[in-house]
Design a protein around this motif. Structure first.
Motif, mmCIF file in Angstrom:
data_model
loop_
_atom_site.group_PDB
_atom_site.id
_atom_site.type_symbol
_atom_site.label_atom_id
_atom_site.label_comp_id
_atom_site.label_asym_id
_atom_site.label_seq_id
_atom_site.Cartn_x
_atom_site.Cartn_y
_atom_site.Cartn_z
ATOM 1 N N MET A 1 0.853 -1.170 0.000
ATOM 2 C CA MET A 1 0.000 0.000 0.000
ATOM 3 C C MET A 1 0.901 1.237 0.000
ATOM 4 O O MET A 1 1.802 1.356 0.822
ATOM 5 N N ASN A 2 0.621 2.196 -0.903
ATOM 6 C CA ASN A 2 1.438 3.406 -0.937
ATOM 7 C C ASN A 2 0.921 4.428 0.084
ATOM 8 O O ASN A 2 -0.133 4.233 0.700
ATOM 9 N N GLN A 3 1.650 5.533 0.249
ATOM 10 C CA GLN A 3 1.316 6.517 1.280
ATOM 11 C C GLN A 3 -0.064 7.126 1.063
ATOM 12 O O GLN A 3 -0.821 7.316 2.020
ATOM 13 N N GLU A 4 -0.431 7.442 -0.188
ATOM 14 C CA GLU A 4 -1.748 8.017 -0.441
ATOM 15 C C GLU A 4 -2.855 7.044 -0.046
ATOM 16 O O GLU A 4 -3.847 7.453 0.560
ATOM 17 N N GLN A 5 -2.693 5.773 -0.368
ATOM 18 C CA GLN A 5 -3.692 4.775 0.014
ATOM 19 C C GLN A 5 -3.782 4.658 1.534
ATOM 20 O O GLN A 5 -4.877 4.525 2.087
ATOM 21 N N GLU A 6 -2.641 4.709 2.218
ATOM 22 C CA GLU A 6 -2.638 4.643 3.681
ATOM 23 C C GLU A 6 -3.354 5.852 4.286
ATOM 24 O O GLU A 6 -4.104 5.713 5.252
ATOM 25 N N ASP A 7 -3.129 7.032 3.696
ATOM 26 C CA ASP A 7 -3.780 8.240 4.207
ATOM 27 C C ASP A 7 -5.295 8.171 4.023
ATOM 28 O O ASP A 7 -6.060 8.499 4.935
ATOM 29 N N VAL A 8 -5.741 7.738 2.854
ATOM 30 C CA VAL A 8 -7.178 7.595 2.598
ATOM 31 C C VAL A 8 -7.773 6.551 3.541
ATOM 32 O O VAL A 8 -8.836 6.765 4.131
ATOM 33 N N SER A 9 -7.079 5.449 3.712
ATOM 34 C CA SER A 9 -7.552 4.393 4.601
ATOM 35 C C SER A 9 -7.688 4.899 6.039
ATOM 36 O O SER A 9 -8.669 4.598 6.728
ATOM 37 N N ALA A 10 -6.724 5.690 6.499
ATOM 38 C CA ALA A 10 -6.783 6.240 7.854
ATOM 39 C C ALA A 10 -7.976 7.181 8.008
ATOM 40 O O ALA A 10 -8.665 7.162 9.044
ATOM 41 N N ALA A 11 -8.249 7.992 6.990
ATOM 42 C CA ALA A 11 -9.401 8.899 7.050
ATOM 43 C C ALA A 11 -10.711 8.099 7.063
ATOM 44 O O ALA A 11 -11.624 8.416 7.828
ATOM 45 N N ILE A 12 -10.795 7.074 6.231
ATOM 46 C CA ILE A 12 -11.999 6.232 6.218
ATOM 47 C C ILE A 12 -12.199 5.568 7.569
ATOM 48 O O ILE A 12 -13.322 5.538 8.099
ATOM 49 N N ASP A 13 -11.130 5.067 8.159
ATOM 50 C CA ASP A 13 -11.238 4.457 9.491
ATOM 51 C C ASP A 13 -11.782 5.462 10.507
ATOM 52 O O ASP A 13 -12.650 5.127 11.320
ATOM 53 N N GLY A 14 -11.282 6.691 10.461
ATOM 54 C CA GLY A 14 -11.767 7.723 11.374
ATOM 55 C C GLY A 14 -13.230 8.053 11.148
ATOM 56 O O GLY A 14 -14.001 8.202 12.094
ATOM 57 N N GLU A 15 -13.613 8.135 9.871
ATOM 58 C CA GLU A 15 -15.010 8.435 9.529
ATOM 59 C C GLU A 15 -15.943 7.355 10.087
ATOM 60 O O GLU A 15 -16.976 7.651 10.690
ATOM 61 N N LEU A 16 -15.559 6.112 9.886
ATOM 62 C CA LEU A 16 -16.377 4.999 10.382
ATOM 63 C C LEU A 16 -16.425 4.976 11.904
ATOM 64 O O LEU A 16 -17.465 4.660 12.494
ATOM 65 N N ARG A 17 -15.334 5.329 12.545
ATOM 66 C CA ARG A 17 -15.328 5.380 14.011
ATOM 67 C C ARG A 17 -16.314 6.427 14.516
ATOM 68 O O ARG A 17 -16.984 6.218 15.530
ATOM 69 N N LEU A 18 -16.407 7.562 13.815
ATOM 70 C CA LEU A 18 -17.342 8.610 14.253
ATOM 71 C C LEU A 18 -18.798 8.192 14.112
ATOM 72 O O LEU A 18 -19.682 8.824 14.686
ATOM 73 N N MET A 19 -19.066 7.138 13.361
ATOM 74 C CA MET A 19 -20.435 6.618 13.244
ATOM 75 C C MET A 19 -20.737 5.566 14.306
ATOM 76 O O MET A 19 -21.878 5.153 14.455
#
Length: 139
Positions: A1-19
């Protein structure tokens, strides 16, 4: 996984946590996920600040009750807009109401965690398709 994919994945994880109802009940966890400069324009049109959201989050739809409605996200995608800035888009259904959502997540220099900086929800009228109407539909 490249850095951009890791960054997007981290944001998605945060978004899902807020739900997650448990996260919505915990001010201390929510504080780690929302940027101190956070702003939201909700599906109702209301503008929320960081403090207003932290105070209201446990009682909002999708909050901490086991029997209440829960967010059902779909089609979540993200793109890195620049260093430390990720844009997410997706749809949700909660209690039968659909909304299109857009979030900006940022990670400041020297920080390791991503935080939601901006969020907007736009209601989807009943009967609208997944893409809604386009100008060509009106012609």
């Amino acid at each position: 996984m490249n850095q951009e994919q890791e960054d997007v994945s981290a944001a998605i994880d945060g978004e899902l946590r807020l739900m997650d109802p448990a996260v919505r009940l915990s001010r201390s966890i929510a504080e780690t996920l929302l940027d101190p400069e956070f702003v939201e324009v909700g599906a109702s049109g209301r503008r929320w600040t960081y403090e207003e959201m932290l105070s209201a989050l446990p009682g909002l739809d999708g909050g901490g009750t086991d029997s209440g409605p829960r967010y059902e996200p779909s089609g979540m995608t993200g793109v890195v807009l620049g260093p430390g800035l990720v844009h997410l888009t997706y749809e949700t259904v909660i209690g039968g109401d659909r909304a299109r959502r857009s979030s900006l997540w940022r990670r400041r220099d020297g920080e390791t965690s991503w935080r939601m900086y901006y969020h907007q929800a736009t209601p989807v009228p009943a009967g609208a398709g997944s893409r809604g109407r386009t100008p060509a539909d009106s012609a």
